[in-house]
Design a protein around this motif. Structure first.
Motif, PDB file in Angstrom:
ATOM      1  N   THR A   1       0.849  -1.195   0.000  1.00 26.57           N
ATOM      2  CA  THR A   1       0.000   0.000   0.000  1.00 26.57           C
ATOM      3  C   THR A   1       0.880   1.239   0.000  1.00 26.57           C
ATOM      4  OG1 THR A   1      -1.888  -1.025   1.122  1.00 26.57           O
ATOM      5  CG2 THR A   1      -1.675   1.355   1.300  1.00 26.57           C
ATOM      6  N   LEU A   2       0.626   2.122  -0.954  1.00 28.88           N
ATOM      7  CA  LEU A   2       1.371   3.378  -1.048  1.00 28.88           C
ATOM      8  C   LEU A   2       0.473   4.495  -0.526  1.00 28.88           C
ATOM      9  CD1 LEU A   2       2.734   3.015  -4.720  1.00 28.88           C
ATOM     10  CD2 LEU A   2       3.574   1.932  -2.622  1.00 28.88           C
ATOM     11  N   ASP A   3       0.891   5.168   0.516  1.00 28.27           N
ATOM     12  CA  ASP A   3       0.111   6.278   1.081  1.00 28.27           C
ATOM     13  C   ASP A   3       0.574   7.584   0.468  1.00 28.27           C
ATOM     14  OD1 ASP A   3      -1.477   4.819   3.072  1.00 28.27           O
ATOM     15  OD2 ASP A   3       0.472   4.376   3.996  1.00 28.27           O
ATOM     16  N   ILE A   4      -0.361   8.289  -0.183  1.00 27.82           N
ATOM     17  CA  ILE A   4      -0.041   9.540  -0.891  1.00 27.82           C
ATOM     18  C   ILE A   4      -0.671  10.711  -0.131  1.00 27.82           C
ATOM     19  CG2 ILE A   4      -0.084  10.740  -3.090  1.00 27.82           C
ATOM     20  CD1 ILE A   4       1.327   7.994  -3.148  1.00 27.82           C
ATOM     21  N   ASP A   5       0.161  11.571   0.421  1.00 27.05           N
ATOM     22  CA  ASP A   5      -0.310  12.791   1.080  1.00 27.05           C
ATOM     23  C   ASP A   5      -0.600  13.818  -0.016  1.00 27.05           C
ATOM     24  OD1 ASP A   5      -0.704  15.148   2.451  1.00 27.05           O
ATOM     25  OD2 ASP A   5       0.986  14.851   3.830  1.00 27.05           O
ATOM     26  N   LEU A   6      -1.859  14.071  -0.278  1.00 28.58           N
ATOM     27  CA  LEU A   6      -2.235  14.929  -1.404  1.00 28.58           C
ATOM     28  C   LEU A   6      -1.831  16.380  -1.201  1.00 28.58           C
ATOM     29  CD1 LEU A   6      -5.744  13.415  -2.267  1.00 28.58           C
ATOM     30  CD2 LEU A   6      -3.562  13.052  -3.436  1.00 28.58           C
ATOM     31  N   ALA A   7      -1.866  16.862   0.040  1.00 31.67           N
ATOM     32  CA  ALA A   7      -1.429  18.247   0.287  1.00 31.67           C
ATOM     33  C   ALA A   7       0.043  18.404  -0.039  1.00 31.67           C
ATOM     34  CB  ALA A   7      -1.707  18.632   1.742  1.00 31.67           C
ATOM     35  N   ALA A   8       0.857  17.381   0.340  1.00 32.58           N
ATOM     36  CA  ALA A   8       2.300  17.429   0.069  1.00 32.58           C
ATOM     37  C   ALA A   8       2.593  17.246  -1.414  1.00 32.58           C
ATOM     38  CB  ALA A   8       3.017  16.353   0.874  1.00 32.58           C
ATOM     39  N   ALA A   9       1.621  16.713  -2.149  1.00 36.70           N
ATOM     40  CA  ALA A   9       1.820  16.502  -3.581  1.00 36.70           C
ATOM     41  C   ALA A   9       1.852  17.805  -4.363  1.00 36.70           C
ATOM     42  CB  ALA A   9       0.723  15.590  -4.124  1.00 36.70           C
ATOM     43  N   ASP A  10       1.361  18.899  -3.751  1.00 36.71           N
ATOM     44  CA  ASP A  10       1.401  20.220  -4.392  1.00 36.71           C
ATOM     45  C   ASP A  10       2.836  20.747  -4.334  1.00 36.71           C
ATOM     46  OD1 ASP A  10       0.875  22.727  -5.445  1.00 36.71           O
ATOM     47  OD2 ASP A  10       0.142  23.521  -3.525  1.00 36.71           O
ATOM     48  N   LYS A  11       3.666  20.250  -5.218  1.00 42.17           N
ATOM     49  CA  LYS A  11       5.097  20.538  -5.145  1.00 42.17           C
ATOM     50  C   LYS A  11       5.442  21.993  -5.447  1.00 42.17           C
ATOM     51  CE  LYS A  11       6.691  16.495  -3.996  1.00 42.17           C
ATOM     52  NZ  LYS A  11       7.367  16.303  -2.698  1.00 42.17           N
ATOM     53  N   ASP A  12       4.693  22.645  -6.309  1.00 41.08           N
ATOM     54  CA  ASP A  12       5.038  24.037  -6.626  1.00 41.08           C
ATOM     55  C   ASP A  12       4.457  25.023  -5.615  1.00 41.08           C
ATOM     56  OD1 ASP A  12       2.371  23.994  -7.255  1.00 41.08           O
ATOM     57  OD2 ASP A  12       2.650  24.273  -9.421  1.00 41.08           O
ATOM     58  N   GLY A  13       3.658  24.500  -4.656  1.00 40.84           N
ATOM     59  CA  GLY A  13       3.139  25.337  -3.579  1.00 40.84           C
ATOM     60  C   GLY A  13       2.195  26.436  -4.013  1.00 40.84           C
ATOM     61  N   ASP A  14       1.505  26.237  -5.144  1.00 47.97           N
ATOM     62  CA  ASP A  14       0.602  27.286  -5.616  1.00 47.97           C
ATOM     63  C   ASP A  14      -0.817  27.123  -5.074  1.00 47.97           C
ATOM     64  OD1 ASP A  14      -0.247  25.079  -6.977  1.00 47.97           O
ATOM     65  OD2 ASP A  14      -0.189  25.997  -8.981  1.00 47.97           O
ATOM     66  N   GLY A  15      -1.002  26.121  -4.185  1.00 42.82           N
ATOM     67  CA  GLY A  15      -2.320  25.898  -3.607  1.00 42.82           C
ATOM     68  C   GLY A  15      -3.250  25.126  -4.514  1.00 42.82           C
ATOM     69  N   LYS A  16      -2.753  24.674  -5.649  1.00 44.05           N
ATOM     70  CA  LYS A  16      -3.546  23.906  -6.599  1.00 44.05           C
ATOM     71  C   LYS A  16      -2.944  22.502  -6.738  1.00 44.05           C
ATOM     72  CE  LYS A  16      -6.112  27.511  -7.865  1.00 44.05           C
ATOM     73  NZ  LYS A  16      -7.580  27.574  -7.627  1.00 44.05           N
ATOM     74  N   LEU A  17      -3.773  21.491  -6.653  1.00 47.50           N
ATOM     75  CA  LEU A  17      -3.309  20.124  -6.845  1.00 47.50           C
ATOM     76  C   LEU A  17      -3.792  19.645  -8.213  1.00 47.50           C
ATOM     77  CD1 LEU A  17      -1.981  17.540  -5.781  1.00 47.50           C
ATOM     78  CD2 LEU A  17      -4.201  16.893  -4.802  1.00 47.50           C
ATOM     79  N   THR A  18      -2.850  19.453  -9.123  1.00 44.37           N
ATOM     80  CA  THR A  18      -3.185  19.052 -10.488  1.00 44.37           C
ATOM     81  C   THR A  18      -3.102  17.531 -10.630  1.00 44.37           C
ATOM     82  OG1 THR A  18      -0.905  19.148 -11.279  1.00 44.37           O
ATOM     83  CG2 THR A  18      -2.173  21.207 -11.330  1.00 44.37           C
ATOM     84  N   PRO A  19      -3.762  16.968 -11.641  1.00 44.32           N
ATOM     85  CA  PRO A  19      -3.641  15.530 -11.890  1.00 44.32           C
ATOM     86  C   PRO A  19      -2.181  15.100 -12.114  1.00 44.32           C
ATOM     87  CG  PRO A  19      -5.501  16.421 -13.105  1.00 44.32           C
ATOM     88  CD  PRO A  19      -4.769  17.595 -12.531  1.00 44.32           C
ATOM     89  N   GLN A  20      -1.432  15.989 -12.758  1.00 43.30           N
ATOM     90  CA  GLN A  20      -0.019  15.673 -13.016  1.00 43.30           C
ATOM     91  C   GLN A  20       0.764  15.563 -11.707  1.00 43.30           C
ATOM     92  OE1 GLN A  20      -1.781  17.947 -14.675  1.00 43.30           O
ATOM     93  NE2 GLN A  20      -1.773  17.124 -16.769  1.00 43.30           N
ATOM     94  N   GLU A  21       0.429  16.419 -10.724  1.00 46.06           N
ATOM     95  CA  GLU A  21       1.116  16.363  -9.432  1.00 46.06           C
ATOM     96  C   GLU A  21       0.730  15.099  -8.664  1.00 46.06           C
ATOM     97  OE1 GLU A  21       1.984  21.001  -8.172  1.00 46.06           O
ATOM     98  OE2 GLU A  21      -0.098  20.250  -8.044  1.00 46.06           O
TER      99      GLU A  21
END
Length: 469
Positions: free
Chosen positions: A136-156
């Motif tokens: 099981t891979l746990d993905i923290d979606l907030a941390a996935a916003d790598k550019d820090g623009d407050g938007k989580l894209t499908p690519q991220e």
């Protein structure tokens, strides 16, 4: 008055150079000959070292392959797969029916859009197979916003899945845009049910994203995961084998990879395991070629030459050590194991000391006693050398050993000689310079004295001349 004898004219510089050169000519010639011999010896030893190293590498390659004897595994119809066999594979024929190939899962999740991190994201799980432990891979979606623009894209999101520390390239997430909608595609990189990859969005806090990832209308099984199903024997009546991979190792030391499924009612395909004569011949020929190449280098170094044909002798023409090495190598080739030698397998010595391979004789002997070839060749391992390879490596090691081998010792002695010759050259240069200075001084003073005598002679001629005008 009688005419005075005219003294020879000369240049003190040229005379001093000629006499100084003559005074050291014999020593200089001897030193040049010694230096040339030392340089040629170093070059010859380097060439011999390289040739021995190349041959030892060839023997190591044979040893690392575990066997000179090649085994093969062949499909009766190569459209259904390929196979390889190791040295422990037992000759025989095996029938297989390929009912189903294993496939890797690929699933798309449609309607995935960019969401605001401020609206809440939560966590996403990627499950591999049973999803237990590291599956099981746990993905923290907030941390996935790598550019820090407050938007989580499908690519991220895809990047977060691919970069997860527990992923280890087992799953690949990608994004495909169809129309104005993004499709998050999850692909397993391994086949079989136990490696199928799925998303668990129960921990996703963003309602829009959660709906996109859980709505069955958005989820498409592009490629469903399957295990491979192969029957040993006929379908239904043979032994059924099910596994996640299309590569099977059920036959000892044989690896079979099935590439095409069969249709019901087809006859099973046959996989035949046996001796690969062509591969074995290639292995033995490689040994023969490597030996002859080393022999050629040694023969050149030890050649007696031919004065009548203006062929110079090799630098080690009268070297008992090299001749002993060549003799010992010949003895190693004549090793007899259980009453069998290399001659029985078609490897014979020629009049010039090289060896040749009779492939027909080798093929015939392989049919009679295939295992004897490996036992005869043995190996050149450091821990337990054996057979022809072990014997050859032992005698060559007396020369190639980096600490106490003949080549190391001889190169050290030659290096010491070259340093001594360099010092002798410096002393000879100093000797030349001293002689030159001495001769230059002597003949310069002699030139002055001659000029004085010439002036005195001219003066006397003027005083006692009969010409009174």
């Amino acid at each position: 008055m009688a005419n005075a004898i005219t003294a020879p004219r000369y240049d003190p510089l040229v005379t001093a150079e000629q006499l100084a050169t003559k005074s050291v000519a014999a020593q200089k010639a001897a030193l040049a000959a010694q230096t040339t011999l030392a340089n040629n010896t170093t070059s010859a030893l380097s060439n011999l070292k390289s040739a021995i190293s190349t041959f030892q590498l060839a023997m190591t390659t044979m040893t690392s392959s575990k066997s000179v004897l090649n085994q093969s595994a062949t499909f009766s119809n190569t459209a259904y797969g390929t196979a390889t066999a190791g040295i422990k594979a037992t000759p025989g024929s095996y029938a297989f029916f390929v009912e189903q190939l294993a496939t890797a899962s690929q699933t798309s999740y449609g309607g995935v859009s960019t969401v605001d991190v401020a609206d809440g994201t939560g966590s996403l799980k990627v499950k591999i197979g049973d999803g237990v432990g590291d599956n099981t891979l746990d993905i923290d979606l907030a941390a996935a916003d790598k550019d820090g623009d407050g938007k989580l894209t499908p690519q991220e999101m895809a990047a977060a899945i691919n970069g997860n520390s527990k992923n280890n390239a087992r799953v690949t997430a990608s994004v495909i845009n169809i129309g104005n909608q993004a499709q998050l595609v999850l692909t397993s990189n391994l086949t079989g049910l136990e490696n199928a990859a799925t998303l668990d969005a129960s921990g996703v806090a963003n309602a829009t994203l959660k709906t996109a990832l859980t709505d069955t209308n958005n989820i498409k099984n592009i490629v469903p995961p399957k295990d491979a199903i192969v029957w040993l024997g006929a379908q239904g009546s043979g032994t059924k084998i099910t596994q996640a991979s299309n590569t099977f190792t059920n036959v000892p030391d044989v690896k079979m990879t099935f590439t095409k499924a069969m249709t019901a009612g087809e006859n099973p395909i046959t996989v035949t395991v046996g001796t690969d004569s062509a591969g074995t011949i290639a292995n033995v020929q490689a040994f023969v070629d490597a030996y002859n190449k080393l022999k050629s280098v040694m023969d050149g170094l030890a050649s007696p030459g031919n004065p009548e044909k203006n062929i110079a002798a090799g630098i080690f023409a009268h070297d008992s050590g090299l001749n002993a090495l060549r003799s010992s190598m010949g003895d190693a080739l004549r090793l007899n194991v259980d009453g069998v030698s290399l001659v029985a397998y078609g490897i014979t010595a020629q009049r010039d000391g090289t060896i040749s391979l009779n492939t027909a004789k080798l093929t015939a002997k392989l049919a009679d006693n295939p295992g004897g070839l490996d036992k005869l060749f043995g190996n050149n391992s450091l821990s337990a050398p054996a057979g022809v390879l072990g014997g050859l490596d032992k005698v060559l090691g007396q020369w190639s050993n980096v600490t106490k081998g003949q080549i190391t010792q001889r190169m050290a002695a030659t290096d010491k000689l070259q340093k001594s010759l360099a010092k002798s050259s410096e002393r000879l240069t100093n000797q030349y310079n001293t002689a030159y200075s001495r001769f230059l001084d002597q003949y310069s003073r002699l030139q002055v004295l001659q000029e004085q005598m010439t002036r005195n002679s001219d003066m006397f001629d003027a005083m006692f001349s009969n010409d009174k005008s």
